[in-house]
Design a protein around this motif. Sequence first.
Motif, PDB file in Angstrom:
ATOM      1  N   VAL A 151     -13.227  15.601 -38.227  1.00 38.88           N
ATOM      2  CA  VAL A 151     -12.955  16.216 -36.752  1.00 38.88           C
ATOM      3  C   VAL A 151     -13.792  17.290 -36.205  1.00 38.88           C
ATOM      4  N   GLY A 152     -14.182  18.257 -37.423  1.00 39.44           N
ATOM      5  CA  GLY A 152     -15.168  19.347 -37.053  1.00 39.44           C
ATOM      6  C   GLY A 152     -16.522  18.563 -36.424  1.00 39.44           C
ATOM      7  N   LEU A 153     -17.221  17.771 -37.239  1.00 40.88           N
ATOM      8  CA  LEU A 153     -18.244  17.068 -36.828  1.00 40.88           C
ATOM      9  C   LEU A 153     -18.115  16.667 -35.258  1.00 40.88           C
ATOM     10  N   GLN A 154     -17.023  15.879 -34.941  1.00 37.34           N
ATOM     11  CA  GLN A 154     -16.950  15.356 -33.483  1.00 37.34           C
ATOM     12  C   GLN A 154     -16.735  16.490 -32.456  1.00 37.34           C
ATOM     13  N   TYR A 155     -16.107  17.428 -32.771  1.00 40.17           N
ATOM     14  CA  TYR A 155     -16.040  18.426 -31.991  1.00 40.17           C
ATOM     15  C   TYR A 155     -17.589  19.110 -31.635  1.00 40.17           C
ATOM     16  N   CYS A 156     -18.160  19.436 -32.821  1.00 31.97           N
ATOM     17  CA  CYS A 156     -19.499  19.890 -32.706  1.00 31.97           C
ATOM     18  C   CYS A 156     -20.154  19.213 -31.657  1.00 31.97           C
ATOM     19  N   PHE A 157     -20.124  17.910 -31.897  1.00 33.70           N
ATOM     20  CA  PHE A 157     -21.009  16.964 -31.058  1.00 33.70           C
ATOM     21  C   PHE A 157     -20.448  16.783 -29.428  1.00 33.70           C
ATOM     22  N   THR A 158     -19.366  16.687 -29.605  1.00 35.03           N
ATOM     23  CA  THR A 158     -18.720  16.490 -28.191  1.00 35.03           C
ATOM     24  C   THR A 158     -18.578  17.781 -27.425  1.00 35.03           C
ATOM     25  N   TRP A 159     -18.148  18.769 -27.886  1.00 37.48           N
ATOM     26  CA  TRP A 159     -17.757  19.831 -26.934  1.00 37.48           C
ATOM     27  C   TRP A 159     -18.825  20.945 -27.075  1.00 37.48           C
ATOM     28  N   ARG A 161     -22.075  20.518 -28.195  1.00 40.93           N
ATOM     29  CA  ARG A 161     -23.544  19.691 -28.040  1.00 40.93           C
ATOM     30  C   ARG A 161     -24.447  20.190 -29.030  1.00 40.93           C
ATOM     31  N   ILE A 162     -24.063  20.224 -30.165  1.00 41.58           N
ATOM     32  CA  ILE A 162     -24.925  20.525 -31.331  1.00 41.58           C
ATOM     33  C   ILE A 162     -25.769  19.379 -31.369  1.00 41.58           C
ATOM     34  N   PRO A 163     -27.194  19.792 -31.595  1.00 39.62           N
ATOM     35  CA  PRO A 163     -28.092  18.536 -31.988  1.00 39.62           C
ATOM     36  C   PRO A 163     -27.704  17.952 -33.447  1.00 39.62           C
ATOM     37  N   GLY A 164     -27.936  16.799 -33.357  1.00 32.99           N
ATOM     38  CA  GLY A 164     -27.752  15.853 -34.609  1.00 32.99           C
ATOM     39  C   GLY A 164     -28.435  16.372 -35.825  1.00 32.99           C
ATOM     40  N   ASP A 165     -29.624  16.693 -35.800  1.00 34.00           N
ATOM     41  CA  ASP A 165     -30.556  17.403 -37.008  1.00 34.00           C
ATOM     42  C   ASP A 165     -29.898  18.644 -37.345  1.00 34.00           C
ATOM     43  N   GLN A 166     -29.457  19.405 -36.434  1.00 35.52           N
ATOM     44  CA  GLN A 166     -28.658  20.736 -36.863  1.00 35.52           C
ATOM     45  C   GLN A 166     -27.508  20.479 -37.660  1.00 35.52           C
ATOM     46  N   ALA A 206     -19.339   4.751 -42.865  1.00 33.20           N
ATOM     47  CA  ALA A 206     -20.577   5.745 -42.700  1.00 33.20           C
ATOM     48  C   ALA A 206     -20.384   6.978 -43.095  1.00 33.20           C
ATOM     49  N   SER A 207     -21.454   7.579 -43.446  1.00 26.43           N
ATOM     50  CA  SER A 207     -21.210   8.831 -44.114  1.00 26.43           C
ATOM     51  C   SER A 207     -21.261   9.774 -42.904  1.00 26.43           C
ATOM     52  N   LEU A 208     -20.966  10.948 -43.306  1.00 24.25           N
ATOM     53  CA  LEU A 208     -20.919  12.004 -42.087  1.00 24.25           C
ATOM     54  C   LEU A 208     -22.421  12.424 -41.604  1.00 24.25           C
ATOM     55  N   ALA A 209     -23.483  12.096 -42.547  1.00 25.86           N
ATOM     56  CA  ALA A 209     -24.829  12.837 -41.967  1.00 25.86           C
ATOM     57  C   ALA A 209     -25.101  11.611 -41.070  1.00 25.86           C
ATOM     58  N   ASP A 210     -24.932  10.175 -41.347  1.00 24.91           N
ATOM     59  CA  ASP A 210     -25.363   9.140 -40.484  1.00 24.91           C
ATOM     60  C   ASP A 210     -24.510   9.070 -39.170  1.00 24.91           C
ATOM     61  N   LEU A 211     -23.348   9.659 -39.086  1.00 21.11           N
ATOM     62  CA  LEU A 211     -22.693   9.704 -37.911  1.00 21.11           C
ATOM     63  C   LEU A 211     -23.524  11.039 -37.092  1.00 21.11           C
ATOM     64  N   ALA A 212     -23.859  11.973 -37.842  1.00 27.23           N
ATOM     65  CA  ALA A 212     -24.307  13.131 -37.206  1.00 27.23           C
ATOM     66  C   ALA A 212     -25.802  12.842 -36.189  1.00 27.23           C
ATOM     67  N   ILE A 213     -26.310  11.812 -36.960  1.00 28.61           N
ATOM     68  CA  ILE A 213     -27.939  11.577 -36.594  1.00 28.61           C
ATOM     69  C   ILE A 213     -28.029  10.269 -35.679  1.00 28.61           C
ATOM     70  N   ASP A 214     -27.105   9.331 -36.086  1.00 32.89           N
ATOM     71  CA  ASP A 214     -26.933   8.084 -35.226  1.00 32.89           C
ATOM     72  C   ASP A 214     -27.602   8.301 -33.794  1.00 32.89           C
ATOM     73  N   ASP A 215     -28.389   7.558 -33.510  1.00 30.76           N
ATOM     74  CA  ASP A 215     -28.918   7.799 -31.938  1.00 30.76           C
ATOM     75  C   ASP A 215     -27.911   7.403 -31.188  1.00 30.76           C
ATOM     76  N   ASP A 216     -27.267   6.259 -31.250  1.00 31.40           N
ATOM     77  CA  ASP A 216     -26.657   5.639 -30.020  1.00 31.40           C
ATOM     78  C   ASP A 216     -25.209   6.157 -29.978  1.00 31.40           C
TER      79      ASP A 216
END
Length: 255
Positions: A151-159, A161-166, A206-216
Amino acid sequence: MKQFEAIHNTLPEDVALKIASMLSVRDLCALGCCSRFWRELCGLDCIWEALTRERWPSLACFQFSASSSSSAPPTAPNVKEWRKLYIAKHNEVAAGAAATAKFVEDNSSSKSLEGGDYLKAINSLNDMKFGFKDVQMYLFKPELNVIINLVGLQYCFTWLRIPGDQLKEALQMSEIADRHVCIKWWKLGRWFYGFRMRDESYSRWASLADLAIDDDKRLLAVLLRGAIHEVLRVQICSEDQHTTPWSAQITQGHG
């Protein structure tokens, strides 16, 4: 005490202010306990205003200068109130994180969470204007259910806009990067010569790390859309409930 008085007498105030402004909140509070000089300096609004804006940059009321004129909107914090504001918001965020974690736990029957409840948890973080540091402090914890981490990861990405590497770096620092989730979704069966075929089920580990840096960002997109259009249902499962190999997989043919 004499030692701190000597430092006070020899250290220019602008240098002392520069030192204090470079500290974390924890270190700033510790320094403020050393003497009256440091307590007054570490309580200055200019320091706490910077800390507040850095931690919660999306809050609309922080867009106004604390030293603005009396014509400023009533939501602008008073010039003497930034430290108090920071503490109040910190406590609010801590309570909100606990409530969100409890909501996820209460609705995760058999270690799985329905897509609708997942989106409610994410929207609650957005309503409280969580910052990236808040997510790291309260949701990126290895002792929590991995779905709460997600939930935290999705929020950071969606709302946020934290880059995947970060994001990946933050997950690694929190020691949760290698935790896995299983994302399942069911799609309406396709029509074939006037007959609707069986509904199709898909699952992916999928691992959380894979979800963070998944390109698509396919999986995160499925989670964000939820059960709309051709998708009948979305479900997230934690690794504790399944023994499926960690390799990613797609399965079809669920009726």
